[in-house]
Design a protein around this motif. Sequence first.
Motif, short mmCIF file in Angstrom:
data_model
loop_
_atom_site.label_atom_id
_atom_site.label_comp_id
_atom_site.label_asym_id
_atom_site.label_seq_id
_atom_site.Cartn_x
_atom_site.Cartn_y
_atom_site.Cartn_z
N SER A 35 -75.53 -43.11 23.95
CA SER A 35 -76.01 -44.49 23.77
C SER A 35 -76.13 -44.77 22.28
O SER A 35 -76.44 -43.87 21.49
N TYR A 36 -75.89 -46.05 21.90
CA TYR A 36 -75.82 -46.43 20.48
C TYR A 36 -76.90 -47.46 20.19
O TYR A 36 -77.23 -48.31 21.04
N ALA B 167 -75.65 -52.30 21.02
CA ALA B 167 -75.56 -51.09 21.84
C ALA B 167 -74.11 -50.64 22.07
O ALA B 167 -73.88 -49.70 22.83
N GLU B 168 -73.14 -51.31 21.41
CA GLU B 168 -71.74 -50.90 21.54
C GLU B 168 -71.39 -49.88 20.47
O GLU B 168 -72.03 -49.81 19.42
N LYS B 169 -70.34 -49.13 20.73
CA LYS B 169 -69.87 -48.17 19.75
C LYS B 169 -69.26 -48.88 18.55
O LYS B 169 -69.47 -48.46 17.39
N SER C 254 -77.86 -41.42 20.74
CA SER C 254 -78.62 -40.51 21.58
C SER C 254 -77.73 -39.97 22.68
O SER C 254 -76.83 -40.67 23.18
N THR D 178 -81.35 -36.94 19.81
CA THR D 178 -81.18 -38.18 19.03
C THR D 178 -80.68 -37.81 17.64
O THR D 178 -81.21 -36.89 17.02
#
Length: 269
Positions: free
Chosen positions: A68-69, A85-87, A112, A117
């Motif tokens: 997760s980003y 939350a996107e790469k 994470s 993390t």
Amino acid sequence: MQRSVREPRVHTAVCILALALACGGKSTPAPATATIQAEAGPDQAVVSGALVTLGATVTTNPAGLAVSYAWSQVSGTAVTLSSTAEKNPTFTAPALPSGQRPSALVFSLVASASTATSAASSVTVTVSPAPAQHADPVANAGADQAVTSGAAVTLDGRGSVDPQGAPLTFAWTQSSGAAVALTGAGTSQPAFTAPTVADGSPAVTLVFSLVVSDSLASSAPASVIVTVNSLSTASFPPPPGTPPPASPTPTPLPVGGNGSNRFEMGAAQ
């Protein structure tokens, strides 16, 4: 006679073997701890108003863990990310007027995976101001002319200008009228010989067009009219756009009366 007592060695060995088999024959290692590393990508340099894509690189151990980003902007002119939350989120670089200093935008990425993390990683996007608008050159084909049959005529485009002060190239063409041969059509002052107009014939109208160019753009065309009269014409008609002549008796009269003055010279005068 008393019997000797022997230790139950066989039974003890069997118990040890049974215990080893029950434990799987080997010890179980402790579960591995997941780790993750994140990079927010290389710094970028873009122009005002450009579409920018941020690029994350993430490594997990063990490999293949779901990631997760979490992107955030740290400093600089505020922009709106397509997603935090996107790469690889995108945003539009802010518009900076020409002449303003470049603006640095800093973004941070934390990734994470499982229970791990990453440390925060940052990237800087430097936005350059918009380039100055290029003003097109302006062509000036000179004043309209009235000439006689067969006269040598010179056109004049020296009034043309380039707002940036760049050198100009010239391109003259004839738009209408009896065809003539222009000499130096690629210069500021081309020349030609007026066509022959027979006595008693109406005047001939020639129209010429001029376009000037610099290294980036060309002007709108400018035109000039050359009116060719016959040799026997007593007075040439004024070129188009010529203002009417001034009145010979203006009202009120200029200072000095009717324009005549009397002067006397001498010691007593």
